[in-house]
Motif scaffolding. Sequence first.
Motif, mmCIF file in Angstrom:
data_model
loop_
_atom_site.group_PDB
_atom_site.id
_atom_site.type_symbol
_atom_site.label_atom_id
_atom_site.label_comp_id
_atom_site.label_asym_id
_atom_site.label_seq_id
_atom_site.Cartn_x
_atom_site.Cartn_y
_atom_site.Cartn_z
ATOM 1 N N UNK A 61 1.007 -1.154 -0.082
ATOM 2 C CA UNK A 61 0.088 -0.108 0.050
ATOM 3 C C UNK A 61 0.808 1.371 0.079
ATOM 4 N N UNK A 62 1.846 1.341 0.678
ATOM 5 C CA UNK A 62 2.871 2.354 0.677
ATOM 6 C C UNK A 62 3.379 2.684 -0.625
ATOM 7 N N UNK A 63 3.981 1.686 -1.257
ATOM 8 C CA UNK A 63 4.390 1.571 -2.540
ATOM 9 C C UNK A 63 3.394 2.336 -3.595
ATOM 10 N N UNK A 64 2.248 1.885 -3.636
ATOM 11 C CA UNK A 64 1.206 2.220 -4.446
ATOM 12 C C UNK A 64 1.261 3.713 -4.310
ATOM 13 N N UNK A 65 0.657 4.092 -3.036
ATOM 14 C CA UNK A 65 0.402 5.571 -2.743
ATOM 15 C C UNK A 65 1.617 6.498 -2.924
ATOM 16 N N UNK A 66 2.684 5.946 -2.867
ATOM 17 C CA UNK A 66 3.881 6.879 -3.142
ATOM 18 C C UNK A 66 4.124 7.052 -4.464
ATOM 19 N N UNK A 67 3.828 5.828 -5.349
ATOM 20 C CA UNK A 67 3.805 6.335 -6.707
ATOM 21 C C UNK A 67 2.578 7.253 -7.296
ATOM 22 N N UNK A 68 1.559 7.054 -6.558
ATOM 23 C CA UNK A 68 0.441 8.095 -7.190
ATOM 24 C C UNK A 68 0.638 9.363 -6.605
ATOM 25 N N UNK A 69 1.440 9.665 -5.679
ATOM 26 C CA UNK A 69 1.662 10.989 -5.411
ATOM 27 C C UNK A 69 2.607 11.617 -6.659
ATOM 28 N N UNK A 70 2.029 12.678 -7.160
ATOM 29 C CA UNK A 70 2.883 13.585 -8.276
ATOM 30 C C UNK A 70 3.742 14.319 -7.714
ATOM 31 N N UNK A 71 5.057 14.023 -8.284
ATOM 32 C CA UNK A 71 6.170 15.017 -7.799
ATOM 33 C C UNK A 71 6.077 16.463 -8.626
ATOM 34 N N UNK A 72 6.433 17.511 -8.023
ATOM 35 C CA UNK A 72 6.214 18.777 -8.531
ATOM 36 C C UNK A 72 7.030 18.969 -9.852
ATOM 37 N N UNK A 73 6.479 19.633 -10.808
ATOM 38 C CA UNK A 73 7.460 19.994 -11.935
ATOM 39 C C UNK A 73 8.300 21.020 -11.854
ATOM 40 N N UNK A 74 9.376 21.319 -12.733
ATOM 41 C CA UNK A 74 10.337 22.196 -12.338
ATOM 42 C C UNK A 74 9.673 23.737 -12.468
#
Length: 80
Positions: A61-74
């Motif tokens: 569950x942690x891995x799935x949720x971590x991938x769904x959180x989008x990283x901020x663009x430049x």
Amino acid sequence: MAIKKRMRRFQQVLENGRQGAVRSVRLGYNPNSSSLGLNVTLLVYGALALLVVTPVAAVTARLILKRRVSLPTEDERSNP
């Protein structure tokens, strides 16, 4: 009627001071324990399965949720 017989027998035991005696012992034989042994075994295996599955499910569950959180663009990083 049966209650009177039991009460009479109980009175006899109290008066004589004697109770029933063990007449024989059969090792490894208990007709009332077979279903209990199976239930306890299933409970132990069930607890073991939960012990193994719970951490695996938490990591997944942690891995799935971590991938769904989008990283901020430049652009988002440079412009607050």
